[in-house]
Scaffold this motif. Sequence first.
Motif, PDB file in Angstrom:
ATOM      1  N   UNK A   1     151.950  20.839 -43.275  1.00  0.00           N
ATOM      2  CA  UNK A   1     153.225  20.815 -43.989  1.00  0.00           C
ATOM      3  C   UNK A   1     153.047  21.306 -45.432  1.00  0.00           C
ATOM      4  N   UNK A   2     154.123  21.878 -45.969  1.00  0.00           N
ATOM      5  CA  UNK A   2     154.130  22.292 -47.376  1.00  0.00           C
ATOM      6  C   UNK A   2     154.767  21.172 -48.195  1.00  0.00           C
ATOM      7  N   UNK A   3     154.035  20.731 -49.229  1.00  0.00           N
ATOM      8  CA  UNK A   3     154.521  19.648 -50.084  1.00  0.00           C
ATOM      9  C   UNK A   3     154.791  20.164 -51.498  1.00  0.00           C
ATOM     10  N   UNK A   4     155.826  19.602 -52.107  1.00  0.00           N
ATOM     11  CA  UNK A   4     156.181  19.917 -53.495  1.00  0.00           C
ATOM     12  C   UNK A   4     156.202  18.609 -54.286  1.00  0.00           C
ATOM     13  N   UNK A   5     155.449  18.587 -55.384  1.00  0.00           N
ATOM     14  CA  UNK A   5     155.393  17.392 -56.232  1.00  0.00           C
ATOM     15  C   UNK A   5     156.146  17.651 -57.531  1.00  0.00           C
ATOM     16  N   UNK A   6     157.084  16.754 -57.834  1.00  0.00           N
ATOM     17  CA  UNK A   6     157.828  16.796 -59.090  1.00  0.00           C
ATOM     18  C   UNK A   6     157.564  15.492 -59.848  1.00  0.00           C
ATOM     19  N   UNK A   7     158.119  15.391 -61.029  1.00  0.00           N
ATOM     20  CA  UNK A   7     157.853  14.208 -61.857  1.00  0.00           C
ATOM     21  C   UNK A   7     158.447  12.931 -61.280  1.00  0.00           C
TER      22      UNK A   7
ATOM     23  N   UNK B   1     161.616  15.429 -45.708  1.00  0.00           N
ATOM     24  CA  UNK B   1     161.758  14.126 -46.361  1.00  0.00           C
ATOM     25  C   UNK B   1     161.605  14.268 -47.871  1.00  0.00           C
ATOM     26  N   UNK B   2     162.335  13.409 -48.598  1.00  0.00           N
ATOM     27  CA  UNK B   2     162.220  13.324 -50.061  1.00  0.00           C
ATOM     28  C   UNK B   2     161.797  11.903 -50.395  1.00  0.00           C
ATOM     29  N   UNK B   3     160.617  11.751 -50.995  1.00  0.00           N
ATOM     30  CA  UNK B   3     160.075  10.430 -51.307  1.00  0.00           C
ATOM     31  C   UNK B   3     160.164  10.170 -52.813  1.00  0.00           C
ATOM     32  N   UNK B   4     160.860   9.086 -53.219  1.00  0.00           N
ATOM     33  CA  UNK B   4     160.905   8.751 -54.659  1.00  0.00           C
ATOM     34  C   UNK B   4     159.550   8.187 -55.110  1.00  0.00           C
ATOM     35  N   UNK B   5     159.068   8.650 -56.244  1.00  0.00           N
ATOM     36  CA  UNK B   5     157.722   8.273 -56.689  1.00  0.00           C
ATOM     37  C   UNK B   5     157.665   6.913 -57.384  1.00  0.00           C
ATOM     38  N   UNK B   6     158.820   6.404 -57.831  1.00  0.00           N
ATOM     39  CA  UNK B   6     158.756   5.148 -58.600  1.00  0.00           C
ATOM     40  C   UNK B   6     158.313   3.954 -57.746  1.00  0.00           C
ATOM     41  N   UNK B   7     158.338   4.108 -56.411  1.00  0.00           N
ATOM     42  CA  UNK B   7     157.885   3.022 -55.532  1.00  0.00           C
ATOM     43  C   UNK B   7     156.659   3.435 -54.718  1.00  0.00           C
ATOM     44  N   UNK B   8     155.910   4.408 -55.223  1.00  0.00           N
ATOM     45  CA  UNK B   8     154.775   4.951 -54.468  1.00  0.00           C
ATOM     46  C   UNK B   8     153.448   4.366 -54.965  1.00  0.00           C
ATOM     47  N   UNK B   9     152.540   4.103 -54.017  1.00  0.00           N
ATOM     48  CA  UNK B   9     151.171   3.690 -54.335  1.00  0.00           C
ATOM     49  C   UNK B   9     150.229   4.725 -53.713  1.00  0.00           C
ATOM     50  N   UNK B  10     149.351   5.299 -54.536  1.00  0.00           N
ATOM     51  CA  UNK B  10     148.450   6.357 -54.085  1.00  0.00           C
ATOM     52  C   UNK B  10     147.028   5.821 -53.976  1.00  0.00           C
ATOM     53  N   UNK B  11     146.381   6.061 -52.812  1.00  0.00           N
ATOM     54  CA  UNK B  11     144.977   5.662 -52.614  1.00  0.00           C
ATOM     55  C   UNK B  11     144.205   6.818 -52.011  1.00  0.00           C
ATOM     56  N   UNK B  12     142.936   6.912 -52.411  1.00  0.00           N
ATOM     57  CA  UNK B  12     142.046   7.903 -51.797  1.00  0.00           C
ATOM     58  C   UNK B  12     141.265   7.177 -50.702  1.00  0.00           C
TER      59      UNK B  12
ATOM     60  N   UNK C   1     147.009  14.622 -59.617  1.00  0.00           N
ATOM     61  CA  UNK C   1     148.415  14.952 -59.884  1.00  0.00           C
ATOM     62  C   UNK C   1     149.357  13.824 -59.460  1.00  0.00           C
ATOM     63  N   UNK C   2     149.110  13.278 -58.280  1.00  0.00           N
ATOM     64  CA  UNK C   2     149.960  12.196 -57.754  1.00  0.00           C
ATOM     65  C   UNK C   2     149.848  10.928 -58.585  1.00  0.00           C
ATOM     66  N   UNK C   3     148.616  10.527 -58.914  1.00  0.00           N
ATOM     67  CA  UNK C   3     148.435   9.290 -59.692  1.00  0.00           C
ATOM     68  C   UNK C   3     149.053   9.428 -61.073  1.00  0.00           C
ATOM     69  N   UNK C   4     148.970  10.627 -61.667  1.00  0.00           N
ATOM     70  CA  UNK C   4     149.572  10.861 -62.988  1.00  0.00           C
ATOM     71  C   UNK C   4     151.092  10.797 -62.885  1.00  0.00           C
ATOM     72  N   UNK C   5     151.666  11.379 -61.838  1.00  0.00           N
ATOM     73  CA  UNK C   5     153.126  11.387 -61.665  1.00  0.00           C
ATOM     74  C   UNK C   5     153.677   9.997 -61.371  1.00  0.00           C
ATOM     75  N   UNK C   6     152.906   9.199 -60.647  1.00  0.00           N
ATOM     76  CA  UNK C   6     153.373   7.856 -60.239  1.00  0.00           C
ATOM     77  C   UNK C   6     153.376   6.881 -61.411  1.00  0.00           C
ATOM     78  N   UNK C   7     152.476   7.061 -62.364  1.00  0.00           N
ATOM     79  CA  UNK C   7     152.367   6.132 -63.494  1.00  0.00           C
ATOM     80  C   UNK C   7     153.666   5.981 -64.249  1.00  0.00           C
TER      81      UNK C   7
END
Length: 334
Positions: A250-256, A280-291, A328-334
């Motif tokens: 899938x192609x993903x686009x990350x915004x602020x 799908x559009x996922x809001x980042x304010x409720x996202x938790x990112x783990x490696x 990028x994801x962890x910076x955007x989620x903060x």
Amino acid sequence: MSDSSLLFMAGANTVEEQRARWERKRSRTAKELLETEHKYLEQLDLVVTFFVTILKAKGTLKPAVLETIFGPLESIYSASHVLSLHLERGNLGPGLENFCQNLELYGHYAENLEQANKTLKEQLRKNKSFRRFKKLQETRPQFQGRKLEDLLPLPLQRLHQYKHFLRDLLENTSPDSAEYQKLAKAVKSVSEVSRWVQDIIHKRENSLQLLRVQKLLKGQKTQLLTPGRWYIREGWLLVVPSKGEELKRRMFFLFSDIFIATKPCHPLHPLSSNKLACQAVYPLHQCVVDKVFGHTQSRGGLLSLSFPHKTLLLMSGDQQDINDWYRSLTTAVR
């Protein structure tokens, strides 16, 4: 002669040598500033003399259109002309102090440049006499093959050069000298206007990215052109399904503020074969990112993105890619 006297003399010589080095570097920088200012003025003069002045006299363009295309370019030219006269006389401090009173012109010029380019293209398309006039002026030997479009961004390029010249001058000026405070003030003024211009350019580039991605998406259901939204990155990732199904590319686009998952439309679709369908559009304010893995020098990696009602497992065979996405994801989620 005592040891302390010898040490004092050695220290005095060292200070004098340092001052002499400063003065040599300062003289070189001041000379280069003047030489490049003359060249800059010559280039601005091409626009002012062969375009602005003649177009005003001929009336080929309406005054409002002329103002939109060239903005405060004549005032910028005048300010630089006065600066060059000061520099020629060696009046560096007073010259820069006077010049900094006109620095806002560069900010206003940057704000207008996008509209200036749009209006120029529009006039070239619609106004036959202006199109002929522009072509004729650009064939003059003074232009050396340059187009009007090449000359219009010059003030913003020059602003960037001013910042470096003034910093070099300040670094090689004794803090005890009369000009130091004037130079320090000039550096501060140029840096502030430079940040203003960079902010304008950054916002413009972001708007273009949002518009580009919007055009890639099929339909108008997902609206990206929202105030305050910033484009961050995009790329292909493999979605690991929750059940034993195949991996989905899938192609993903990350915004602020959002993370968008898309897939290519059918290649035989009559209207959307080159577009992407938003899944799908996922809001980042409720996202938790783990490696999940990819911490070591293993091949590739896996990320887990947890949302209130969904968990995404995203994989890449390129470890650098997965690390970049993680940052990028962890910076955007903060």
